[in-house]
Scaffold this active site. Structure first.
Site, short mmCIF file in Angstrom:
data_model
loop_
_atom_site.label_atom_id
_atom_site.label_comp_id
_atom_site.label_asym_id
_atom_site.label_seq_id
_atom_site.Cartn_x
_atom_site.Cartn_y
_atom_site.Cartn_z
N THR A 39 0.82 -1.22 0.00
CA THR A 39 0.00 0.00 0.00
C THR A 39 0.84 1.26 0.00
O THR A 39 0.45 2.28 -0.55
CB THR A 39 -0.94 0.00 1.23
OG1 THR A 39 -1.83 -1.10 1.10
CG2 THR A 39 -1.74 1.27 1.35
N TYR A 53 -8.12 0.50 -3.56
CA TYR A 53 -7.01 1.02 -4.37
C TYR A 53 -6.21 -0.18 -4.85
O TYR A 53 -6.46 -1.32 -4.45
CB TYR A 53 -6.12 1.94 -3.52
CG TYR A 53 -5.61 1.25 -2.28
CD1 TYR A 53 -6.31 1.30 -1.09
CD2 TYR A 53 -4.45 0.48 -2.32
CE1 TYR A 53 -5.89 0.62 0.04
CE2 TYR A 53 -4.01 -0.20 -1.19
CZ TYR A 53 -4.73 -0.12 -0.02
OH TYR A 53 -4.31 -0.80 1.09
N ASP A 120 0.35 -6.73 4.98
CA ASP A 120 -0.26 -8.03 5.31
C ASP A 120 0.74 -9.04 5.86
O ASP A 120 0.44 -9.75 6.83
CB ASP A 120 -0.96 -8.62 4.08
CG ASP A 120 -2.24 -7.87 3.74
OD1 ASP A 120 -2.53 -6.86 4.40
OD2 ASP A 120 -2.96 -8.32 2.83
N LYS A 192 0.31 -7.25 12.80
CA LYS A 192 -0.80 -6.46 12.26
C LYS A 192 -2.08 -6.91 12.94
O LYS A 192 -2.42 -8.09 12.90
CB LYS A 192 -0.90 -6.64 10.74
CG LYS A 192 -1.97 -5.79 10.09
CD LYS A 192 -1.96 -5.92 8.57
CE LYS A 192 -3.04 -5.03 7.95
NZ LYS A 192 -3.05 -5.10 6.47
N GLU A 312 -2.29 -28.25 28.71
CA GLU A 312 -3.21 -28.66 27.64
C GLU A 312 -2.81 -29.99 26.99
O GLU A 312 -3.63 -30.86 26.80
CB GLU A 312 -3.35 -27.60 26.53
CG GLU A 312 -4.10 -26.36 26.92
CD GLU A 312 -5.61 -26.55 26.91
OE1 GLU A 312 -6.08 -27.60 26.46
OE2 GLU A 312 -6.31 -25.63 27.39
N1 GLU Z 1 -2.60 -6.50 0.75
C1 GLU Z 1 -1.63 -5.54 0.34
C2 GLU Z 1 -0.25 -5.86 0.88
O1 GLU Z 1 -0.08 -6.43 1.90
C3 GLU Z 1 -2.00 -4.15 0.71
C4 GLU Z 1 -2.14 -3.95 2.20
C5 GLU Z 1 -1.12 -3.00 2.76
O2 GLU Z 1 0.01 -2.89 2.28
O3 GLU Z 1 -1.47 -2.33 3.74
O4 GLU Z 1 0.70 -5.53 0.23
#
Ligand code: GLU
Length: 355
Positions: A39, A53, A120, A192, A312
């Site tokens: 992103t 996007y 991700d 994340k 467990e």
């Molecule tokens: N799914 C994409 C990735 O991991 C976009 C999510 C992001 O970068 O925040 O590259």
């Protein structure tokens, strides 16, 4: 005569300015930005598109050129290693990126490295580098939650902060770091936790520090092996071992576990419920796979805490391994590196305590 003297004065002044600029350039740290996509290199159709996007669109030179402030904190150069969304990362991508980082940290002209990455699987790549790169030079992985085309995009400040940390001698020897949202996190701890907010990355044991207006504030150091103290080394690693993750739930079946084993997995990370628990009917299945040489590693699908050994399940009796506080995706990385390095079950368990 007077005119000539004045010209001489001007020339001398200009030479002084140039010399001081050259000195500043030489004093400034050299940071290499390795771009992999995500992103932070994303672009949307409209400024209102913060979540809709295309990732991995903007080339690294454009990313760097878009932030003139970078030149004030470091001498920055960029390399486009990949241009992909991080969910498409493979073991081959990890190895190729690791090899490039390893070559760069050996270059005396390089002071720090920043890797731009999709969020991700960012934590997996950061943890991988934390295990296999032998250097105390700052290595910072950075992403963003909004593309650069969005209103209130977070990528520019995240990248500026990441380069600032990578250029900072105080950041040396702290292991691979993730810098986002004003925070400096340890690669092994950070994860994340949400897909639509800018404060997506959280370390359950707390951040290493903060970066605010270009100044780093450090609060703690990581008490685990990493980088220079790691026994793993990308330069000795030929490939990663095949390790798969099986997610647990009520009514879980043996299908995925057996399919993973049949496909050649050397270990299965059991993303167990609660404390990495295993359904009664699954215990003989997992023991059977372990008898065939597939390591069974109990992690948990819950976000926090850690899996307790011999609670467990009697791990000592079964020869199983617990992932301690590593989530399933990070447990996969450590197991893939350790098994590729020849670790047996006992050595693997030790590694899960130590890294
Ligand atoms: N799914 C994409 C990735 O991991 C976009 C999510 C992001 O970068 O925040 O590259």
């Amino acid at each position: 005569m007077l005119g000539r003297l004045n010209i001489g004065k001007h020339l001398a002044a200009a030479a002084l300015v140039l010399a001081s600029q050259l000195a500043t350039a030489a004093d400034r740290a050299h940071v290499v930005v390795l771009a992999t996509g995500g992103t932070i290199a994303g672009a949307g159709a409209e400024a209102a598109n913060s979540a809709t996007y295309q990732a991995a669109k903007v080339p690294v030179d454009k990313l760097i050129a878009g932030i003139p402030e970078l030149a004030k904190v470091a001498d920055v150069s960029g390399e486009q290693v990949f241009q992909i969304a991080s969910e498409s990362f493979t073991n081959n991508n990890l190895m190729a990126l690791g090899r490039r980082v390893s070559a760069l940290v050996k270059d005396s002209k390089v002071d720090g490295i920043v890797i731009t990455h999709g969020t991700d699987t960012l934590e997996e790549t950061a943890f991988f580098l934390n295990l296999v790169i032998h250097s105390d030079k700052p290595i910072v992985v950075v992403g963003s939650m909004r593309p650069g085309t969005a209103i209130s995009a977070d990528g520019a400040l995240n990248l500026l902060d990441a380069v600032t940390v990578a250029a900072n001698p105080q950041a040396r020897g702290r292991g691979v770091m993730v810098v986002m949202n004003d925070q400096i996190d340890a690669a092994r701890d950070v994860s994340k936790t949400i897909n639509i907010k800018t404060n997506a990355f959280v370390s359950q044991w707390g951040a290493l520090g903060m970066i605010v207006e270009g100044k780093s504030y450090w609060f703690r150091k990581i008490d685990k092996k990493h980088t220079l103290t790691s026994d793993f080394d990308i330069d000795r690693l030929k490939e990663l071992a095949p390790v798969e993750i099986a997610y647990s739930y009520g009514n879980v079946s043996k299908t995925a576990y057996e399919a993973f084993a049949a496909s050649g997995a050397k270990a299965i990370i059991h993303a167990g419920t609660g404390n990495g628990s295993v359904a009664d009917r699954m215990v003989p299945v997992l023991r059977g796979l372990q008898d065939k040489g597939v390591q069974i590693i109990r992690s948990a699908r819950v976000w926090g805490g850690f899996v307790l050994r011999n609670a467990e399940q009697p791990d000592d009796k079964y020869g199983w391994i617990v992932a301690h506080d590593l989530n399933p995706q990070k447990a996969r990385i450590l197991a893939a590196v350790a098994i590729a390095s020849g670790y047996d079950a006992a050595a693997l368990q030790k590694a899960f305590w130590e890294y």
